[in-house]
Design an enzyme around this catalytic site. Structure first.
Site, PDB file in Angstrom:
ATOM      1  N   HIS A   1      10.625  12.546  57.534  1.00  0.00           N
ATOM      2  CA  HIS A   1      11.275  12.227  56.270  1.00  0.00           C
ATOM      3  C   HIS A   1      11.650  13.559  55.627  1.00  0.00           C
ATOM      4  O   HIS A   1      10.776  14.262  55.122  1.00  0.00           O
ATOM      5  CB  HIS A   1      10.340  11.472  55.340  1.00  0.00           C
TER       6      HIS A   1
ATOM      7  N   ASP B   1       4.381   4.971  55.551  1.00  0.00           N
ATOM      8  CA  ASP B   1       5.162   4.760  56.774  1.00  0.00           C
ATOM      9  C   ASP B   1       4.361   5.296  57.957  1.00  0.00           C
ATOM     10  O   ASP B   1       3.795   6.379  57.900  1.00  0.00           O
ATOM     11  CB  ASP B   1       6.512   5.481  56.665  1.00  0.00           C
TER      12      ASP B   1
ATOM     13  N   SER C   1       6.033  13.598  57.239  1.00  0.00           N
ATOM     14  CA  SER C   1       6.784  13.559  55.991  1.00  0.00           C
ATOM     15  C   SER C   1       6.390  14.793  55.195  1.00  0.00           C
ATOM     16  O   SER C   1       6.220  15.863  55.782  1.00  0.00           O
ATOM     17  CB  SER C   1       6.477  12.248  55.256  1.00  0.00           C
TER      18      SER C   1
END
Length: 187
Positions: free
Chosen positions: A37, A130, A10
């Site tokens: 992400h 996550d 991310s």
């Protein structure tokens, strides 16, 4: 012998994944699936950015694509990426997990169910948790769990969340991670 590599990243992960993929040899045999992400507009160009960084073929996954050795697969924007028992990818527009879609947790858990102890899972940098739940399933099913040392990340929330939730196998620098991934492919 390992048969699949999954990577989650991310915020702050783009330069790290580029460095990692650039260092892999052109005959690297493991298929690699990535969940990142990224902003929607950048996600659509992620494959082109990575394609310039590696000699391995890079593509955005389409539903039911077969998994091929030595290829890098990227989850498309807005879809969860899953691995099916028949070694094909599946895409899902199910609700977001931890406020994101694609979700690292979804990829890791589906890959762990298919590959079990033949799976390597990697977490790089990120600003949310996550990946922690998915990595726990990877560990439970015997996969190899590797996390970038949080001290080496721009955003350490994600690697810290994984380390706090899972007894990972390795917490390493990016250079050590590259060495590990090259070494396991040579066995």
């Amino acid at each position: 012998m390992y048969k699949m590599l999954v990577i989650g990243l991310s915020a702050g992960g783009m330069p790290l994944v580029k460095q990692l993929l650039t260092a892999l040899p052109s005959d690297y045999s493991l298929p690699i699936a990535l969940v990142a992400h990224l902003p929607q507009d950048f996600q659509s160009h992620f494959d082109k950015v990575l394609d310039c960084s590696t000699n391995l073929p890079v593509s955005i996954v389409r539903d039911k694509d077969p998994i091929k050795a030595g290829h890098i697969y990227i989850a498309p924007a807005g879809y969860h990426l899953l691995i099916e028992q028949n070694h094909r990818f599946a895409l899902s527009a199910d609700k977001a997990v931890k406020a994101v879609r694609p979700s690292i947790d979804v990829l890791f858990s589906s890959a762990a169910e298919v590959y079990e102890n033949d799976l390597i899972a990697v977490i790089l940098s990120g600003a949310n948790s996550d990946g922690a739940d998915g990595m726990a399933i990877v560990k439970q099913l015997g996969g190899l769990c590797i996390v970038l040392n949080p001290a080496d990340t721009e955003f350490n929330t994600m690697p810290n969340a994984v380390i706090n939730a899972v007894d990972v196998d390795y917490i390493v620098s990016i250079e050590e991670m590259i060495s590990l991934l090259v070494c396991v492919d040579e066995k």
